[in-house]
Design an enzyme around this catalytic site. Structure first.
Site, short mmCIF file in Angstrom:
data_model
loop_
_atom_site.label_atom_id
_atom_site.label_comp_id
_atom_site.label_asym_id
_atom_site.label_seq_id
_atom_site.Cartn_x
_atom_site.Cartn_y
_atom_site.Cartn_z
N ASP A 238 0.84 -1.20 0.00
CA ASP A 238 0.00 0.00 0.00
C ASP A 238 0.88 1.24 0.00
O ASP A 238 1.52 1.55 1.00
CB ASP A 238 -0.90 -0.02 1.24
CG ASP A 238 -2.04 0.96 1.15
OD1 ASP A 238 -1.95 1.91 0.36
OD2 ASP A 238 -3.02 0.78 1.89
N HIS A 334 -8.06 -0.78 -9.23
CA HIS A 334 -7.75 0.36 -8.37
C HIS A 334 -6.47 1.06 -8.79
O HIS A 334 -6.41 2.29 -8.83
CB HIS A 334 -7.63 -0.14 -6.92
CG HIS A 334 -7.42 0.94 -5.92
ND1 HIS A 334 -8.40 1.82 -5.52
CD2 HIS A 334 -6.29 1.32 -5.22
CE1 HIS A 334 -7.93 2.66 -4.64
NE2 HIS A 334 -6.65 2.39 -4.44
#
Length: 426
Positions: A238, A334
């Site tokens: 992330d 995403h």
């Protein structure tokens, strides 16, 4: 130790180690227990045991890490992710205004400077973090939209602090959103972080009360064999495409310039923090196959490489297609949607914490991401990205935005100043 007491201690030790007639010594018995797996029951109840971290990392490696309080920018923005974090918002008390706010920010700045140096607070220190060192503690302060009305400083409120628009993915709890004042605390030790949180709350006194507070965490520094991008609670790397301070346009994207900005002068070298509590629907996510999860994100779960090949830092080939003509990176992935080159160059510096607030009666974990992102202008940073995600991000069905806030974070305090002094005394 007095000689008599030392003698008694030595006699007891000798007696404990001496073998009984025809038997074995206690030391030999314990050695046998360790070798054979013998479980010591009542006979072992008198053996002292002190719980301590196995092979604890020396203080010189972790505890001595220190961030500077005074500087061009506030701490807690460009530093690496910390192991523990607390986010807390305050509302000024009824009747409190600009004078009380200035005194509060002065107290908070004094406390933050001392704690970040590994020193106790000036009075009534609880010593919760004693012996831990600074542990890379950072304390960051910001102002919400409502702060300017409460202090009579409406003319100094930046237009960039206008309330965020509503997004289709929002399921917001207003009681856990926004606030007059915002504080971000991070450290590489949980006790150091808690100590700072408690000190900040105590310093608020009668001037402000807690509106909401959230606790987060990240992987402990040194837990991996080498430095790497952090993973979130979905198991994904992330922050792969986060802007880096070495980028030529980093400051322009993340910090308000000292000159040539439409923002008021007190925001020079500051930034804007968007804070979102994003719940991850982990039960639904974990039902997906590995391949399905990777298609939702657009990257390999193992190493963060784009599905089009390479390593984590390899550029994603958005035009690469499979034999059936479909894109290798799905159109709603995403990672595809959030690319700056797909959003007019919009960029944010993501610096989040994961959170886990327990398990509800149905057995569902209340867990996810305390999303914190930084930018020079949220209307050109977070807002266009979130609007595009609203229109078709594959990840959206596995997350829920439950709280939100936007805060103006002024530049760092110079030596002898407190944070926000140029606003409150300007």
């Amino acid at each position: 130790m007095p000689e008599q007491s030392q003698s008694v201690t030595e006699d007891r030790t000798a007696a404990a180690e001496a073998p009984p007639a025809g038997g074995v010594s206690r030391r030999a018995l314990l050695g046998t227990a360790g070798a054979t797996g013998l479980v010591l029951g009542a006979a072992g109840a008198g053996v002292g045991y002190a719980a301590a971290p196995a092979q604890a990392t020396p203080l010189s490696s972790v505890g001595s890490g220190r961030a500077m309080f005074h500087g061009k920018h506030q701490p807690g923005i460009t530093e690496g992710l910390q192991a523990r974090g607390h986010l807390v918002a305050f509302d000024l008390a009824a009747g409190a205004g600009r004078t009380e706010a200035a005194a509060l920010l002065r107290r908070w700045s004094t406390t933050a400077e001392r704690l970040m140096a590994g020193e106790p607070t000036t009075q009534d220190d609880t010593y919760v973090a004693r012996d831990a060192g600074p542990s890379a503690l950072t304390v960051t302060f910001g102002f919400g939209n409502s702060f300017f009305t409460r202090t009579g400083l409406e003319k100094q409120r930046p237009s960039s602090l206008d309330p965020l628009p509503d997004f289709s993915s929002d399921h917001l709890d207003r009681s856990r959103s926004n606030g007059d004042l915002w504080v971000q605390i991070g450290a590489d030790d949980a006790l150091v972080a808690f100590h700072a949180l408690r000190a900040i709350q105590k310093d608020a006194g009668s001037a402000a009360k807690v509106r909401w507070q959230m606790n987060g965490f990240n992987r402990t520094p040194g837990a991996t064999a080498h430095p790497m991008t952090a993973r979130n609670l979905m198991g994904q790397l992330d922050g792969t495409r986060n802007p880096k301070p070495t980028d030529s346009d980093f400051d322009r994207r993340i910090f308000v310039p000292a000159t040539g900005s439409s923002d008021p002068a007190w925001m020079a070298n500051g930034s804007y923090a968007v804070v979102r509590r994003i719940r991850m629907l982990l039960d639904d996510w974990e039902k997906l196959s590995l391949a399905a999860q990777e298609n939702v994100i657009g990257r390999k779960k193992s190493n963060g490489a784009p599905l089009t090949g390479g390593t984590e830092t390899t550029a994603m080939d958005l035009e690469k297609a499979r034999a059936d003509g479909e894109y290798v990176v799905p159109i709603n992935a995403h990672a595809r949607i959030t690319r700056p080159d797909q959003n007019g160059g919009a960029a944010i510096l993501r610096r989040p914490f994961s959170y886990h607030d327990g398990i509800d009666a149905a057995g569902t974990p209340d867990a996810g991401l305390l999303f914190v992102c930084w930018q020079a202008d949220p209307l050109r940073g977070f807002v266009p990205l979130q609007r595009k995600l609203d229109r078709g991000d594959a990840l959206s069905q596995y997350i829920r935005h439950e709280a939100s806030g936007l805060f103006a974070v002024p530049g760092g305090a110079a030596a002898g100043e407190y944070v926000g002094q140029r606003l409150l005394e300007g």
